[in-house]
Design a protein around this motif. Structure first.
Motif, short mmCIF file in Angstrom:
data_model
loop_
_atom_site.label_atom_id
_atom_site.label_comp_id
_atom_site.label_asym_id
_atom_site.label_seq_id
_atom_site.Cartn_x
_atom_site.Cartn_y
_atom_site.Cartn_z
N THR A 169 0.91 -1.27 -0.26
CA THR A 169 -0.29 -0.13 0.33
C THR A 169 0.91 0.88 -0.11
OG1 THR A 169 -1.46 1.50 0.92
CG2 THR A 169 -0.18 0.09 2.95
N GLY A 170 0.81 2.17 -0.57
CA GLY A 170 1.78 3.27 -0.56
C GLY A 170 0.88 4.74 0.72
N ASP A 171 -0.18 3.72 1.45
CA ASP A 171 -0.05 4.56 2.54
C ASP A 171 -0.52 3.92 4.01
OD1 ASP A 171 -2.55 5.80 4.46
OD2 ASP A 171 -4.08 5.10 3.96
N PRO A 172 0.84 5.04 4.43
CA PRO A 172 1.28 4.08 6.31
C PRO A 172 -0.03 4.24 7.09
CG PRO A 172 1.02 6.18 6.47
CD PRO A 172 0.93 5.69 4.47
N ALA A 173 -1.27 4.49 6.55
CA ALA A 173 -2.49 4.49 7.52
C ALA A 173 -2.77 2.72 7.43
CB ALA A 173 -3.54 5.17 7.80
N ARG A 174 -2.83 1.98 6.62
CA ARG A 174 -3.43 1.17 6.36
C ARG A 174 -2.37 0.29 6.24
NH1 ARG A 174 -8.15 1.54 3.51
NH2 ARG A 174 -7.62 -1.25 1.63
N ALA A 175 -1.23 0.07 6.39
CA ALA A 175 0.29 -0.26 6.87
C ALA A 175 0.18 -2.03 7.99
CB ALA A 175 1.60 0.24 6.85
N ARG A 176 -0.20 -2.78 7.72
CA ARG A 176 0.53 -3.57 8.57
C ARG A 176 1.25 -3.49 9.83
NH1 ARG A 176 0.67 -9.61 8.85
NH2 ARG A 176 0.49 -9.41 7.30
N ARG B 229 12.94 -9.36 21.34
CA ARG B 229 12.31 -10.29 20.20
C ARG B 229 12.07 -10.54 18.67
NH1 ARG B 229 8.60 -12.89 24.45
NH2 ARG B 229 9.24 -13.29 26.20
N THR B 230 12.53 -11.86 18.20
CA THR B 230 12.17 -11.11 16.61
C THR B 230 10.05 -11.99 16.59
OG1 THR B 230 14.19 -12.01 16.71
CG2 THR B 230 13.29 -12.75 14.69
N VAL B 231 10.07 -10.99 15.40
CA VAL B 231 8.32 -10.85 15.08
C VAL B 231 9.24 -11.77 13.53
CG1 VAL B 231 7.08 -9.45 13.93
CG2 VAL B 231 7.43 -9.51 16.16
N THR B 232 8.23 -12.37 12.95
CA THR B 232 8.43 -12.96 11.51
C THR B 232 7.60 -12.83 10.91
OG1 THR B 232 9.82 -14.54 12.13
CG2 THR B 232 8.85 -15.07 9.96
N VAL B 233 7.10 -11.71 9.91
CA VAL B 233 6.37 -11.06 9.51
C VAL B 233 6.21 -12.54 8.11
CG1 VAL B 233 5.56 -9.03 7.39
CG2 VAL B 233 6.67 -8.98 9.64
N PRO B 234 4.86 -12.26 7.58
CA PRO B 234 5.00 -13.24 6.43
C PRO B 234 5.48 -12.22 5.16
CG PRO B 234 2.45 -12.92 7.27
CD PRO B 234 3.62 -12.17 8.28
N PRO B 235 5.10 -13.13 3.99
CA PRO B 235 6.34 -12.77 3.31
C PRO B 235 5.93 -11.55 2.39
CG PRO B 235 6.45 -14.91 2.56
CD PRO B 235 5.14 -14.40 3.66
N VAL B 236 6.54 -10.49 1.91
CA VAL B 236 6.24 -9.32 1.51
C VAL B 236 6.03 -9.38 -0.08
CG1 VAL B 236 7.07 -6.75 0.71
CG2 VAL B 236 8.07 -7.84 3.09
N ARG B 237 5.64 -8.82 -0.75
CA ARG B 237 5.00 -9.27 -1.75
C ARG B 237 5.16 -8.25 -2.68
NH1 ARG B 237 2.28 -14.31 -3.06
NH2 ARG B 237 1.19 -13.84 -4.68
N LEU B 238 6.45 -7.89 -3.52
CA LEU B 238 6.54 -7.17 -4.25
C LEU B 238 5.77 -7.14 -6.23
CD1 LEU B 238 9.89 -5.75 -3.40
CD2 LEU B 238 8.35 -5.01 -2.77
N ASP B 239 5.69 -5.55 -5.83
CA ASP B 239 4.84 -6.10 -7.34
C ASP B 239 5.46 -3.89 -8.15
OD1 ASP B 239 1.78 -6.79 -7.04
OD2 ASP B 239 1.79 -4.99 -5.38
N ARG B 240 5.77 -4.19 -9.79
CA ARG B 240 5.97 -3.44 -10.55
C ARG B 240 5.72 -2.24 -10.25
NH1 ARG B 240 9.83 -6.98 -13.63
NH2 ARG B 240 9.39 -9.29 -12.94
#
Length: 514
Positions: free
Chosen positions: A292-299, A307-318
């Motif tokens: 997303t381009g909106d930080p308000a909608r970011a995870r 502690r270590t947090v594992t984030v699901p794969p970051v899926r990059l668009d073109r």
């Protein structure tokens, strides 16, 4: 560096310029002058060499001078109270050692230094013995478990910076309270500043507690194929703010797409990823299911110390492109200086958050993911504003990016309301300072400026209510808020009208900068 952030660096340069050499002849032309005579000796009693900064306590006058071969100097200065900083040159008279600066008498900070009164027509004699450089041994331990940290790094006032097992010794420091920076090489603990006491003629030991860092792990992949993407770099911003850092943690994915971000503090964060090196992929705030381009909608990532947090794969668009020509709404002429960016900071290390306007007022950003992006326009002659001509991010009109395509966005910037006034210290004398204007409701920066001569001008969009923060000082740094308070929560709000000129005179107070 954005114009808003660049103001602080420019102000620092102005303070240093103000301390450049001033001749005794020029000082003697001042009315009501007195003579100050200084004699400095080395710890063994021999004549000292080096440079001297003479600073009026009301910030009205300064001199930068050199000790002669006998360790002395004489200078006529306006009658006032002065503090004296000596930078000794033990090896080469032309190369003073900044790491061994001391304030008279034998102090390590401006705040602790003695003030000397120079009276009109009289002579003030000051003598000083340089303190012998002394060593400091630094150890570190885990702030939660108390366990020793096996490899520690430290520096103080330009000295140190090396790492060693278990403990590190910084060999030459001025005795007295010193602020040291302690950190680790492995990124498992957050760096910390600590005030320690260096003992004259002995080796003092400082034990500094370091808070365990949080970590973020993920894998970066192609959104369409799932193939790993190398060279995609990540950092964090406080959740919901969109405030990308100019200094902070940074990590990039390896050949398998794996990414581990260290040195993150506990708290609530958003993850921002930007591919580098001409990558065909676009930047994104990492959302719950995609970019997303909106930080308000970011995870939102809630991180705990150690502690270590594992984030699901970051899926990059073109990636897609935004281009345009920026003009002035008042004149229609191109705006040829400034920056178009995603945040107030220009970037982190080699990772940019925006681009500069060229001599024709045009810009091009070709590394954004195919989302809706609010853009920030920071220019010298117009008010700071987001796309849509608004002062805060939440009101911005986002610009839509499409993969593989170019979007044109050519705003006509508003000049904004002229905010002006005088800046004075507690004695009523004009001073130079950095001013930062914040939206009173959101706390966002909506304008900034700096001045040389105690009179400022800034362009701020109205109508909005703002608070005004300031930073002032040279050898001692002060910070506060309008009107005469130390904390942002106590700042007096000011309403900026939609047009015209608003005059706000600001009295600065000696609140120590944190």
């Amino acid at each position: 560096m954005s114009v808003a952030r660049r103001s602080l660096a420019t102000f620092t340069a102005a303070v240093l310029a103000a301390a450049l050499p001033a001749t005794a002849a020029s000082a003697a032309q001042e009315p009501d002058a007195g003579l100050l005579r200084l004699t400095v000796t080395q710890p063994d009693g021999a004549a000292a060499r080096g440079s001297v900064n003479l600073v009026a306590t009301d910030d009205s006058h300064s001199e930068f001078l050199q000790l002669d071969e006998s360790g002395q100097l004489s200078v006529e200065v306006p009658a006032n109270d002065y503090k004296i900083l000596i930078t000794p040159a033990y090896v080469d008279p032309d190369l003073p050692d900044d790491g061994l600066r001391q304030w008279v008498h034998g102090k390590t900070s401006y705040a602790r230094a003695e003030a000397f009164r120079v009276t009109a027509g009289d002579t003030t004699d000051v003598t000083e013995r340089l303190l012998p450089p002394s060593p400091l041994t630094v150890r570190a331990r885990d702030a939660i478990t108390g366990a020793p940290i096996s490899r520690v790094c430290a520096y103080a006032d330009g000295r140190g910076g090396n790492c060693d097992d278990t403990e590190l010794t910084i060999p030459r420091l001025v005795p007295g309270p010193q602020t040291i920076r302690v950190y680790t090489e492995d990124g498992n603990h957050l760096a910390a500043d600590a005030t320690v006491n260096v003992t004259e003629g002995d080796t003092a030991t400082a034990v500094v507690d370091l808070t365990p860092a949080a970590h973020v792990e993920t894998t970066v992949v192609d959104a369409a194929t799932g193939a790993p993407v190398a060279g995609a770099c990540a950092t964090v911003a406080p959740a919901g703010t969109g405030e990308l850092p100019s200094v902070g943690p940074l990590a990039c994915s390896d050949g398998t797409g794996r990414l581990r971000l260290d040195n993150v503090g506990a708290g609530s964060w958003n993850l921002f990823v930007r591919p580098t090196g001409g990558s065909p992929y676009g930047a994104q705030w990492v959302g719950a299911t995609g970019g997303t381009g909106d930080p308000a909608r970011a995870r939102r990532l809630n991180l705990a110390a150690g502690r270590t947090v594992t984030v699901p794969p970051v899926r990059l668009d073109r990636a897609g492109t935004i281009t345009g020509t920026v003009t002035s709404a008042a004149t229609g002429a191109p705006v040829t200086s400034g920056e178009v960016s995603l945040a107030h900071s220009s970037g982190l290390s080699y990772l940019s958050w925006g681009t500069y306007l060229d001599g024709q007022g045009t810009y091009r950003i070709d590394w954004l993911g195919p989302y809706r992006w609010p853009l920030l326009f920071t220019t010298p002659d117009h008010a700071l504003q987001w796309s849509g001509g608004v002062p805060v991010r939440g009101q911005a009109k986002p610009v839509t990016v499409r993969a593989g395509q170019s979007t044109t966005y050519s705003p006509a910037l508003k000049r904004g309301t002229l905010v002006t006034g005088g800046l004075t210290n507690p004695a009523g004398h004009p001073v130079s300072a950095v001013l930062t204007f914040h939206n009173a409701a959101t706390g966002e920066v909506v304008g900034s400026t700096w001045d040389y001569d105690g009179r400022y001008e800034a362009r701020v969009l109205g109508r909005q209510t703002v608070t005004v923060g300031w930073q002032w000082g040279g050898f001692a740094d002060y910070a506060g808020w309008y009107d005469g308070v130390a904390e942002a929560s106590d700042a007096k709000p000011v309403t900026v009208p939609s047009t015209g000129t608003l005059t706000v005179d600001i009295g600065l107070r000696p609140f120590p900068a944190s």
